[in-house]
Design an enzyme around this catalytic site. Structure first.
Site, PDB file in Angstrom:
ATOM      1  N   LYS A   1       0.856  -1.185   0.000  1.00  0.00           N
ATOM      2  CA  LYS A   1       0.000   0.000   0.000  1.00  0.00           C
ATOM      3  C   LYS A   1       0.893   1.236   0.000  1.00  0.00           C
ATOM      4  O   LYS A   1       1.433   1.637   1.028  1.00  0.00           O
ATOM      5  CB  LYS A   1      -0.937   0.067   1.201  1.00  0.00           C
ATOM      6  CG  LYS A   1      -2.026   1.158   0.994  1.00  0.00           C
ATOM      7  CD  LYS A   1      -2.619   1.680   2.275  1.00  0.00           C
ATOM      8  CE  LYS A   1      -1.869   2.840   2.860  1.00  0.00           C
ATOM      9  NZ  LYS A   1      -1.919   4.087   2.039  1.00  0.00           N
TER      10      LYS A   1
ATOM     11  N   GLU B   1       8.865   1.809  11.341  1.00  0.00           N
ATOM     12  CA  GLU B   1       9.884   2.846  11.162  1.00  0.00           C
ATOM     13  C   GLU B   1       9.145   4.167  11.089  1.00  0.00           C
ATOM     14  O   GLU B   1       8.490   4.469  10.095  1.00  0.00           O
ATOM     15  CB  GLU B   1      10.713   2.577   9.901  1.00  0.00           C
ATOM     16  CG  GLU B   1      12.016   3.358   9.863  1.00  0.00           C
ATOM     17  CD  GLU B   1      11.879   4.681   9.144  1.00  0.00           C
ATOM     18  OE1 GLU B   1      11.689   5.713   9.834  1.00  0.00           O
ATOM     19  OE2 GLU B   1      11.951   4.695   7.915  1.00  0.00           O
TER      20      GLU B   1
ATOM     21  N   CYS C   1      12.669  11.386   7.241  1.00  0.00           N
ATOM     22  CA  CYS C   1      12.698  11.005   8.654  1.00  0.00           C
ATOM     23  C   CYS C   1      14.105  11.073   9.210  1.00  0.00           C
ATOM     24  O   CYS C   1      14.297  11.198  10.420  1.00  0.00           O
ATOM     25  CB  CYS C   1      12.115   9.610   8.831  1.00  0.00           C
ATOM     26  SG  CYS C   1      12.968   8.336   7.863  1.00  0.00           S
TER      27      CYS C   1
ATOM     28  N   GLU D   1       8.334  16.725  15.406  1.00  0.00           N
ATOM     29  CA  GLU D   1       8.848  16.553  14.049  1.00  0.00           C
ATOM     30  C   GLU D   1       8.110  17.466  13.083  1.00  0.00           C
ATOM     31  O   GLU D   1       6.883  17.425  12.977  1.00  0.00           O
ATOM     32  CB  GLU D   1       8.694  15.100  13.594  1.00  0.00           C
ATOM     33  CG  GLU D   1       9.325  14.838  12.232  1.00  0.00           C
ATOM     34  CD  GLU D   1       9.215  13.389  11.811  1.00  0.00           C
ATOM     35  OE1 GLU D   1      10.172  12.889  11.184  1.00  0.00           O
ATOM     36  OE2 GLU D   1       8.193  12.756  12.104  1.00  0.00           O
TER      37      GLU D   1
END
Length: 504
Positions: free
Chosen positions: A189, A264, A298, A397
């Site tokens: 996906k 992750e 990331c 973040e």
């Protein structure tokens, strides 16, 4: 590559309908819900994504299960699987221009970065995992008299592979290659924001000879398609790369059926620069660490920790270089910073510049939409000087081209600041002091630490984070352990004694 070259390279045509890929064919949902696919550089719609509902997800999972149980791939010889995967590698490189053009249209990542880094990286994953699988070893134990114990690794089954929008093809290929190498089937996906290149990728897998049903694809939003996939009873393992908000939801859905997972997730990584560093290289590394891939990574070294003795000069030079970053059309080979991937994300990045101002941080550069661009979701590269690591701008973040500077006095201070975070994906250290390297690498809480270098990916190294940056590891031995199951077989060397019961 300009726009004319883009069209020649063959990205998905405007207004194209993009659908799932099940059992070797593209399949339209029975009652399609259309999601617009937008070019972030022009804000123009370039396609429609037909969202996969629960029924289509079920069909994709059943296709993967049937293929796995048939043995058409799972019981194929390693040599045959390896040859097929190396063919995928070759076809990705053959179609690298087209894949990069589609990815550029969809993500806004500069074409030069895609063509030089992302697409070759995608191809290399298939080569690497084909080689790993060919060297996989079992064990034979003969310590117990009269018996031998064989330990082997087998494929787990059907993997759900959920990939992000900031490196769609490269990160998806890492997951697909690892799953296939050991004999698994899978359902991919991709992100609903960046589906364009996957039409070509699915065609490449089919052309390379991957049997029908071994790789399937569903499309759609996380709350619809992702939830149906992660919670499906016939999925054996879930590999997820994405945000720290959605990750726990996927993990919880998978846990209801005891699926193994790797997560992750996000990062707020510290980039520590000591006065003993080669400051020119550290400057280059700090800029690349936050502004490559439009800052949407990331791995970004978004908290730049600079020793106080060198901070004024280093920050001044960093701002000077930031001012010179070339913002522009991602197809222009001179462009260093393209647009944000979608409007809501642009607005989120800009909101954090306002949060920094409200918290009392000093805005040194940027913080606005890029005024030189008449259209597109462009944000100026932004530099902030923070007084405390406790500020939101240092703890949350942003996932965009926004660098936050903090100053420290000693290495112990830097390590304490770096570890004072809910995240722990990667960390960077710049120094020529070996004792500082030894101490920092031992005490920094992060899954990966780069010393005097930046953004060096090696699939041999297990990758993942600690704390809110995720759980589990992929890459190297991490992928072997995740995508395979251990099986023990005990065989007597001759007639063995068996306890006899029920004899009266």
């Amino acid at each position: 590559m300009n726009r004319d070259a883009q069209q020649q390279a063959g990205p998905v045509a405007a207004s194209a309908d993009l659908c799932g890929f099940i059992n070797g064919a593209f399949v339209t949902p029975a009652e399609p819900y259309r999601l617009p696919v937008i070019d972030p550089a022009t804000e123009q719609q370039v396609g429609s994504l037909l969202e996969s509902d629960a029924r289509q997800v079920d069909a994709a999972v059943r296709s993967a299960r049937d293929a796995f149980e048939s043995g058409v791939w799972s019981r194929q010889s390693t040599d045959r699987r390896q040859a097929c995967m190396l063919r995928v590698r070759d076809l990705i490189m053959r179609d690298a221009d087209a894949l990069a053009a589609s990815e550029c249209t969809n993500t806004g990542i500069p074409l030069k970065q895609l063509r030089q880094l992302h697409i070759p990286g995608a191809a290399h994953h298939f080569q690497f995992y084909a080689e790993v699988a060919s060297q996989l070893k079992g064990e034979l134990h003969q310590q117990r008299s009269g018996y031998q114990l064989q330990v082997s690794r087998e494929p787990v089954g059907v993997a759900a592979l959920i990939s992000p929008w900031n490196g769609p093809v490269n990160m998806s290929c890492a997951k697909i290659a690892a799953a296939l190498a050991f004999g698994n089937s899978c359902v991919l996906k991709p992100s609903e924001y960046t589906p364009l290149a996957f039409v070509r990728l699915m065609e490449i897998l089919r052309e390379a000879g991957v049997p029908d049903g071994v790789v399937n694809m569903v499309n759609g939003r996380g709350a619809v398609t992702g939830a149906a996939l992660a919670s499906h009873a016939d999925i054996d393992l879930v590999s997820f790369t994405g945000g720290s908000v959605s990750g726990p939801l996927v993990n919880a859905a998978a846990a209801r059926n005891l699926k193994r997972t790797t997560m992750e997730l996000g990062g707020k990584s510290a980039n520590i620069i000591l006065e003993s560093a080669d400051l020119e290289r550290a400057l280059d590394g700090a800029l690349a660490g936050i502004f490559m891939t439009n800052g949407q990574q990331c791995l970004a070294g978004s908290r730049i920790l600079v020793q106080r003795s060198i901070a004024p000069a280093f920050i001044e030079r960093f701002v000077e270089r930031t001012r010179a970053i070339r913002i522009g059309n991602p197809f222009d080979p001179r462009t260093e910073l393209g647009p944000m991937a979608y409007r809501a994300h642009m607005e989120r990045v800009l909101a954090y510049a306002e949060i920094a101002r409200a918290e009392g941080a000093t805005l040194l550069f940027g913080g606005q939409r890029a005024s030189q661009m008449a259209e597109g979701w462009y944000v100026e590269p932004t530099v902030v000087h923070a007084s405390s690591n406790d500020l939101r701008i240092c703890q949350e973040e942003v996932f965009g081209p926004l660098a936050t500077f903090l100053e420290f006095d000693t290495l112990d201070d830097a390590i304490a600041i770096a570890n004072a975070s809910d995240f722990g994906l990667v960390a960077y250290l710049w120094t020529n002091d070996l004792s500082a390297v030894t101490k920092a690498t031992r005490t920094l809480r992060a899954g990966t630490i780069w010393v005097n270098t930046t953004l060096v990916g090696d699939p041999r190294a297990p990758f993942g984070g600690v704390k809110q940056s995720g759980s589990g590891r992929e890459g190297g031995i991490g992928s072997v352990e995740f995508y395979t199951e251990l099986k023990s077989v005990v065989i007597p060397n001759g007639p063995a004694p068996v306890q006899r019961i029920g004899l009266g």
